[in-house]
Motif scaffolding. Structure first.
Motif, short mmCIF file in Angstrom:
data_model
loop_
_atom_site.label_atom_id
_atom_site.label_comp_id
_atom_site.label_asym_id
_atom_site.label_seq_id
_atom_site.Cartn_x
_atom_site.Cartn_y
_atom_site.Cartn_z
N GLY A 241 -8.16 9.25 -1.46
CA GLY A 241 -8.15 7.80 -1.24
C GLY A 241 -9.51 7.19 -1.50
O GLY A 241 -9.60 6.07 -2.04
N LYS A 242 -10.58 7.90 -1.15
CA LYS A 242 -11.93 7.40 -1.41
C LYS A 242 -12.16 7.22 -2.90
O LYS A 242 -12.76 6.23 -3.34
CB LYS A 242 -12.97 8.36 -0.82
CG LYS A 242 -12.99 8.40 0.70
CD LYS A 242 -14.01 9.41 1.22
CE LYS A 242 -13.99 9.48 2.73
NZ LYS A 242 -14.93 10.51 3.26
N ALA A 243 -11.68 8.18 -3.70
CA ALA A 243 -11.83 8.08 -5.16
C ALA A 243 -11.02 6.91 -5.70
O ALA A 243 -11.47 6.17 -6.59
CB ALA A 243 -11.39 9.38 -5.82
N VAL A 244 -9.81 6.70 -5.16
CA VAL A 244 -8.96 5.58 -5.60
C VAL A 244 -9.63 4.25 -5.28
O VAL A 244 -9.67 3.33 -6.12
CB VAL A 244 -7.58 5.66 -4.92
CG1 VAL A 244 -6.79 4.36 -5.16
CG2 VAL A 244 -6.79 6.84 -5.46
N LEU A 245 -10.18 4.12 -4.06
CA LEU A 245 -10.81 2.87 -3.66
C LEU A 245 -12.06 2.57 -4.49
O LEU A 245 -12.33 1.42 -4.83
CB LEU A 245 -11.17 2.92 -2.17
CG LEU A 245 -9.98 2.92 -1.21
CD1 LEU A 245 -10.45 3.18 0.21
CD2 LEU A 245 -9.20 1.61 -1.29
N GLU B 227 3.67 5.82 -5.62
CA GLU B 227 3.51 5.93 -7.07
C GLU B 227 2.46 6.96 -7.44
O GLU B 227 2.62 7.73 -8.40
CB GLU B 227 3.13 4.57 -7.65
CG GLU B 227 2.97 4.57 -9.16
CD GLU B 227 2.63 3.20 -9.72
OE1 GLU B 227 2.26 3.12 -10.91
OE2 GLU B 227 2.73 2.20 -8.97
N LEU B 228 1.36 6.99 -6.68
CA LEU B 228 0.27 7.92 -6.98
C LEU B 228 0.56 9.33 -6.47
O LEU B 228 -0.05 10.30 -6.93
CB LEU B 228 -1.04 7.42 -6.35
CG LEU B 228 -1.58 6.09 -6.88
CD1 LEU B 228 -2.82 5.69 -6.10
CD2 LEU B 228 -1.91 6.19 -8.37
N GLY B 229 1.45 9.44 -5.49
CA GLY B 229 1.76 10.75 -4.93
C GLY B 229 0.72 11.26 -3.95
O GLY B 229 0.64 12.47 -3.69
N ILE B 230 -0.09 10.36 -3.40
CA ILE B 230 -1.11 10.74 -2.42
C ILE B 230 -1.13 9.72 -1.29
O ILE B 230 -0.60 8.62 -1.42
CB ILE B 230 -2.53 10.80 -3.05
CG1 ILE B 230 -2.91 9.40 -3.56
CG2 ILE B 230 -2.61 11.85 -4.14
CD1 ILE B 230 -4.39 9.25 -3.90
N GLN B 231 -1.76 10.11 -0.20
CA GLN B 231 -2.04 9.16 0.87
C GLN B 231 -3.45 8.61 0.68
O GLN B 231 -4.41 9.39 0.65
CB GLN B 231 -1.96 9.84 2.24
CG GLN B 231 -0.60 9.78 2.90
CD GLN B 231 -0.69 10.16 4.37
OE1 GLN B 231 -1.31 11.15 4.72
NE2 GLN B 231 -0.07 9.35 5.21
N ILE B 232 -3.56 7.29 0.53
CA ILE B 232 -4.89 6.68 0.46
C ILE B 232 -5.47 6.61 1.86
O ILE B 232 -6.64 6.94 2.09
CB ILE B 232 -4.80 5.27 -0.15
CG1 ILE B 232 -4.32 5.36 -1.60
CG2 ILE B 232 -6.17 4.56 -0.09
CD1 ILE B 232 -4.06 4.01 -2.24
N PHE B 233 -4.63 6.20 2.81
CA PHE B 233 -5.06 6.07 4.21
C PHE B 233 -4.35 7.09 5.08
O PHE B 233 -3.17 7.39 4.89
CB PHE B 233 -4.77 4.66 4.74
CG PHE B 233 -5.50 3.57 4.00
CD1 PHE B 233 -6.87 3.45 4.11
CD2 PHE B 233 -4.81 2.68 3.19
CE1 PHE B 233 -7.56 2.44 3.43
CE2 PHE B 233 -5.49 1.68 2.51
CZ PHE B 233 -6.87 1.56 2.62
N ILE C 289 0.84 -1.20 0.00
CA ILE C 289 0.00 0.00 0.00
C ILE C 289 0.87 1.25 0.00
O ILE C 289 0.58 2.23 -0.69
CB ILE C 289 -0.96 0.00 1.21
CG1 ILE C 289 -2.00 -1.12 1.04
CG2 ILE C 289 -1.68 1.35 1.34
CD1 ILE C 289 -2.94 -1.29 2.23
N ARG C 290 1.98 1.23 0.75
CA ARG C 290 2.91 2.36 0.75
C ARG C 290 3.48 2.59 -0.64
O ARG C 290 3.60 3.74 -1.10
CB ARG C 290 4.05 2.08 1.73
CG ARG C 290 3.66 2.14 3.19
CD ARG C 290 3.55 3.57 3.68
NE ARG C 290 3.45 3.63 5.14
CZ ARG C 290 3.24 4.74 5.82
NH1 ARG C 290 3.08 5.88 5.17
NH2 ARG C 290 3.16 4.73 7.14
#
Length: 316
Positions: free
Chosen positions: A63-67, A43-49, A37-38
């Motif tokens: 992160g909500k949009a990614v999920l 790679e995405l340049g954002i924090q999902i969590f 996940i890290r």
């Protein structure tokens, strides 16, 4: 970006942000999931969590949009696999059904026996829960379809295929005062006793609650509620209250110590539905299972209800 990383992130979300439970469900290690996940976040340049120390505490806005997209991608991948399997291994695979205890215990055994005889290579799994939980299982891809009552209508992400209607009945032990009441049973008689019934029975829009409201009676006390009909009957035997349940769940042999009182005239019939996602590719054996359960639902009718656009009526 790897599909495995998307799957790991989605599984953490589905397990209420508990990485250990997600790792257990995926048969892998907690450090392995955290690392992947890290890498995805880097790679995405954002924090999902969002984290507090080593704990995952919430999901970020991006992160909500990614999920949401990850869920769609993984579902489409599974559909692609299903298409290939349909032509290479048409009589083998897996089928997961989400349903209530009543359906699993009383409506499905003969259907399952026939299905297993037809498709011995298909791995069949039945998951149980309340209608809301069943709907979420289908939405999340944890089940291929759900079989439950009209409570599923509240979920707009699913298409509901109507099956048969079922009615309610009252069960009481020997010497219960209701056995001496007038026949047919009056709702005023039933209102005088605490109920042992389903968890959702007295929800605002449920037909049981509506019947008491229509009669201008206060909703009765619920001594015990459960999704499991056999649990309900156990506590009726112990004298906790009057059992109000699906009539089909009364077994003449095993429930011979309980008396069945018809209540179909007191409450509107409840309807059983099969709920599926409209973006699901159904295997041939899935159509067959549905048809065994509801003979009027042929493959052509299922496709029409599942895949044709819903026509909105905006007329006044």
């Amino acid at each position: 970006m790897k599909l495995q990383q998307l799957r790991y992130a989605l599984e953490v979300y589905r397990h209420n942000l508990n990485v250990s439970e997600a790792a257990e469900a995926l048969f892998t290690s907690q450090p392995g999931i955290s690392k992947q996940i890290r890498l995805l976040e880097e790679e995405l340049g954002i924090q999902i969590f969002i984290r507090s120390g080593k704990r995952v505490v919430s999901v970020s806005q991006p992160g909500k949009a990614v999920l949401e997209l990850a869920e769609r991608i993984l579902r489409d991948v599974q559909n692609i696999k299903n298409i290939g399997s349909e032509f290479t291994e048409h009589d083998s695979g897996s089928l997961t059904i989400a349903t209530t205890h009543t359906q699993a215990r009383y409506a499905l055994p003969a259907i399952v026996a026939e299905f297993v005889q037809r498709y011995p290579k298909v791995r069949l799994s039945i998951k149980q829960g309340s209608p809301d939980v069943l709907a979420q299982m289908v939405v999340n891809g944890e089940a291929d379809f759900a079989i439950a009552t009209e409570a599923l209508e509240e979920n707009g992400e699913l298409r509901k295929l109507p099956c048969e209607a079922w009615t309610h009945a009252v069960v009481v032990p020997d010497d219960h005062p209701l056995l001496d009441c007038r026949h047919p049973l009056a709702i005023e008689d039933l209102a005088a006793f605490p109920l042992v019934t389903y968890e959702f029975a007295l929800n605002h829009n449920n037909n049981i609650a509506r019947a008491f409201q229509k009669a201008r009676l206060d909703l009765p006390t619920v001594a015990l509620s459960s999704a499991d009909t056999d649990v309900l009957k156990t506590y009726v035997r112990l004298g906790l209250g009057v059992g109000l349940m699906a009539k089909m769940a009364y077994d003449v042999k095993t429930d011979s110590d309980l008396h069945l009182i018809d209540a179909s005239h007191l409450f509107e019939p409840s309807h059983t539905y099969i709920a599926l996602r409209p973006d699901t590719y159904l295997r041939g054996y899935t159509y067959d299972f549905i048809n065994l359960f509801a003979p009027k639902l042929t493959r052509t009718q299922i496709d029409k209800m599942l895949y044709e656009p819903i026509e909105e009526d905006f007329s006044i």
